[in-house]
Scaffold this motif. Structure first.
Motif, PDB file in Angstrom:
ATOM      1  N   UNK A  59      -4.928   8.926   3.697  1.00  0.00           N
ATOM      2  CA  UNK A  59      -5.549   9.963   2.933  1.00  0.00           C
ATOM      3  C   UNK A  59      -6.360   9.434   1.762  1.00  0.00           C
ATOM      4  N   UNK A  60      -6.321  10.173   0.690  1.00  0.00           N
ATOM      5  CA  UNK A  60      -6.997   9.751  -0.539  1.00  0.00           C
ATOM      6  C   UNK A  60      -6.051   9.967  -1.705  1.00  0.00           C
ATOM      7  N   UNK A  61      -5.709   8.907  -2.452  1.00  0.00           N
ATOM      8  CA  UNK A  61      -4.735   9.057  -3.534  1.00  0.00           C
ATOM      9  C   UNK A  61      -5.190  10.008  -4.633  1.00  0.00           C
ATOM     10  N   UNK A  62      -6.509  10.160  -4.805  1.00  0.00           N
ATOM     11  CA  UNK A  62      -6.987  11.028  -5.871  1.00  0.00           C
ATOM     12  C   UNK A  62      -6.946  12.505  -5.482  1.00  0.00           C
ATOM     13  N   UNK A  63      -6.416  12.812  -4.296  1.00  0.00           N
ATOM     14  CA  UNK A  63      -6.093  14.200  -3.966  1.00  0.00           C
ATOM     15  C   UNK A  63      -4.888  14.669  -4.794  1.00  0.00           C
ATOM     16  N   UNK A  88       0.852  -1.186   0.000  1.00  0.00           N
ATOM     17  CA  UNK A  88       0.000   0.000   0.000  1.00  0.00           C
ATOM     18  C   UNK A  88       0.888   1.236   0.000  1.00  0.00           C
ATOM     19  N   UNK A  89       0.632   2.136  -0.939  1.00  0.00           N
ATOM     20  CA  UNK A  89       1.350   3.392  -1.018  1.00  0.00           C
ATOM     21  C   UNK A  89       0.449   4.525  -0.534  1.00  0.00           C
ATOM     22  N   UNK A  90       0.925   5.277   0.434  1.00  0.00           N
ATOM     23  CA  UNK A  90       0.199   6.459   0.901  1.00  0.00           C
ATOM     24  C   UNK A  90       0.566   7.600  -0.043  1.00  0.00           C
ATOM     25  N   UNK A  91      -0.291   7.841  -1.019  1.00  0.00           N
ATOM     26  CA  UNK A  91       0.010   8.816  -2.070  1.00  0.00           C
ATOM     27  C   UNK A  91      -0.173  10.243  -1.573  1.00  0.00           C
ATOM     28  N   UNK A  92      -1.237  10.470  -0.818  1.00  0.00           N
ATOM     29  CA  UNK A  92      -1.514  11.785  -0.255  1.00  0.00           C
ATOM     30  C   UNK A  92      -2.047  11.634   1.166  1.00  0.00           C
ATOM     31  N   UNK A  93      -1.655  12.526   2.036  1.00  0.00           N
ATOM     32  CA  UNK A  93      -2.099  12.451   3.416  1.00  0.00           C
ATOM     33  C   UNK A  93      -3.490  12.996   3.634  1.00  0.00           C
ATOM     34  N   UNK A  94      -3.908  13.947   2.804  1.00  0.00           N
ATOM     35  CA  UNK A  94      -5.202  14.577   3.012  1.00  0.00           C
ATOM     36  C   UNK A  94      -6.331  13.831   2.348  1.00  0.00           C
ATOM     37  N   UNK A  95      -7.553  14.131   2.781  1.00  0.00           N
ATOM     38  CA  UNK A  95      -8.774  13.596   2.176  1.00  0.00           C
ATOM     39  C   UNK A  95      -9.669  14.760   1.769  1.00  0.00           C
ATOM     40  N   UNK A 120      -1.461  -5.621 -11.155  1.00  0.00           N
ATOM     41  CA  UNK A 120      -2.651  -4.799 -10.908  1.00  0.00           C
ATOM     42  C   UNK A 120      -2.297  -3.519 -10.164  1.00  0.00           C
ATOM     43  N   UNK A 121      -3.128  -2.518 -10.431  1.00  0.00           N
ATOM     44  CA  UNK A 121      -3.058  -1.250  -9.729  1.00  0.00           C
ATOM     45  C   UNK A 121      -4.440  -0.978  -9.153  1.00  0.00           C
ATOM     46  N   UNK A 122      -4.491  -0.876  -7.824  1.00  0.00           N
ATOM     47  CA  UNK A 122      -5.779  -0.684  -7.161  1.00  0.00           C
ATOM     48  C   UNK A 122      -5.792   0.687  -6.487  1.00  0.00           C
ATOM     49  N   UNK A 123      -6.874   1.407  -6.672  1.00  0.00           N
ATOM     50  CA  UNK A 123      -7.015   2.740  -6.089  1.00  0.00           C
ATOM     51  C   UNK A 123      -8.180   2.728  -5.116  1.00  0.00           C
TER      52      UNK A 123
END
Length: 344
Positions: A165-169, A113-120, A190-193
């Motif tokens: 957070x949310x990666x789509x941030x 799991x990659x934490x792409x962004x800390x915020x939501x 696979x790439x899961x979001x």
């Protein structure tokens, strides 16, 4: 394939970042928008000190005006219950605060799991990461290269989960670089979001993002977080239509929440609404026991009874798996319903 139904005039051009900037951050403003008297809830507003409030306006517009018990409102309104200290509820219920590398969690053998962004885009009051140390898990460019090198050095990893957070941030340009870097690692499949952002701001489902995923070598899976049927409106359903046509798998995971969806009919309605939008129910999580969220907990006996009702009412493919996550375990733990299997 169903035809793509045109979105309402102008909706394609809504700027999701502008919507994000205009989110409600004050309980008083949100309740005024909903024509609800704030007086009975005033004592709970101080809970913003424990966890900042953020509610995008498109999500607030799905709430029923004048209804203080609206299930969407209950998920985001700070309450005095958050100050209660309850045995067994801790700041790190999943033992995540010690990661393999900053921003990289390797909890499951074949997946990271990659934490792409800390915020939501929205701060749900039951969030199991409401105390997560994002400041220490927000890697710089060198940190990203270290995470990619770690994945490349572990051939047992075949799937990367983007989370937060949310990666789509993250902006599409940033995600494009990340998608390409991951696709260059040969053993990944696979790439899961995992995201809630499209649920609260449907405009985040840009054509550019869809194209990035559909043209990437890795099979793309979008896991939404929808707890109640009222969260899935026509705008979101129409946008997801083109994502299905692009062969992007759509799944949903929910959290069982007292006062929100702890009712069999509510859960049935959610599964039916999801499937009508081309989303398969995936998991129904028992609440992660995070400090400040005990008032959302549903005991296991009630959860099992609800699942029995769902199994009697719905076809099997519309019944999510009831699970809990236990820190240190190598997988999610299914909750035994104590039922004899029915293969009829």
């Amino acid at each position: 394939m169903p035809a793509i139904i045109p979105l309402k005039q102008g909706s394609l051009h809504i700027n999701w970042q502008k919507e994000l900037a205009q989110a409600f951050t004050s309980p008083e403003q949100l309740l005024a928008h909903l024509a609800i008297d704030p007086a009975p809830w005033q004592a709970g507003f101080a809970a913003r000190r424990l966890f900042v409030m953020r509610v995008p306006r498109p999500f607030a517009d799905k709430m029923v005006k004048g209804d203080a018990n609206d299930p969407l409102l209950r998920q985001v309104l700070p309450l005095s219950d958050e100050f209660n200290e309850v045995a067994g509820f801790v700041k790190d219920p999943l033992d995540e605060h010690d990661s393999a590398l900053p921003g990289l969690l390797h909890k499951y053998r074949s997946r990271v799991l990659l934490v792409v962004r800390g915020g939501c885009a929205i701060n749900c009051r039951y969030c199991f990461r409401r105390h997560f140390p994002y400041a220490e898990n927000s890697p710089d460019q060198a940190g990203w290269q270290a995470a990619l090198a770690y994945i490349a050095a572990h051939p047992e990893i075949n799937e990367v989960i983007l989370s937060g957070g949310d990666p789509l941030m993250a902006k599409d340009e940033h995600l494009a670089r990340l998608f390409n870097d991951l696709a260059a690692i040969p053993h990944l499949k696979r790439l899961r979001i995992h995201t809630r952002l499209p649920v609260v701001i449907p405009a985040r489902l840009t054509d550019e993002l869809r194209e990035l995923l559909s043209h990437n070598r890795l099979q793309a899976v979008l896991v939404l977080h929808i707890n109640h049927a009222n969260e899935l409106d026509d705008d979101l359903s129409l946008r997801l239509n083109s994502w299905r046509q692009a062969d992007i798998t759509l799944l949903n995971q929910s959290v069982l929440l007292a006062g929100v969806n702890d009712n069999a009919q509510t859960l049935c309605d959610l599964s039916e609404r999801l499937f009508s939008a081309g989303i398969l129910p995936y998991y129904l999580h028992q609440l992660d026991k995070v400090t400040g969220a005990a008032h959302f907990a549903v005991d296991d006996n009630k959860a099992k009874a609800l699942m029995a009702e769902l199994l009697a009412e719905l076809p099997g493919f519309l019944v999510p798996k009831l699970v809990r996550e236990i820190g240190g375990e190598a997988n999610k733990t299914p909750i035994d319903l104590g039922l004899e299997p029915d293969f009829s």
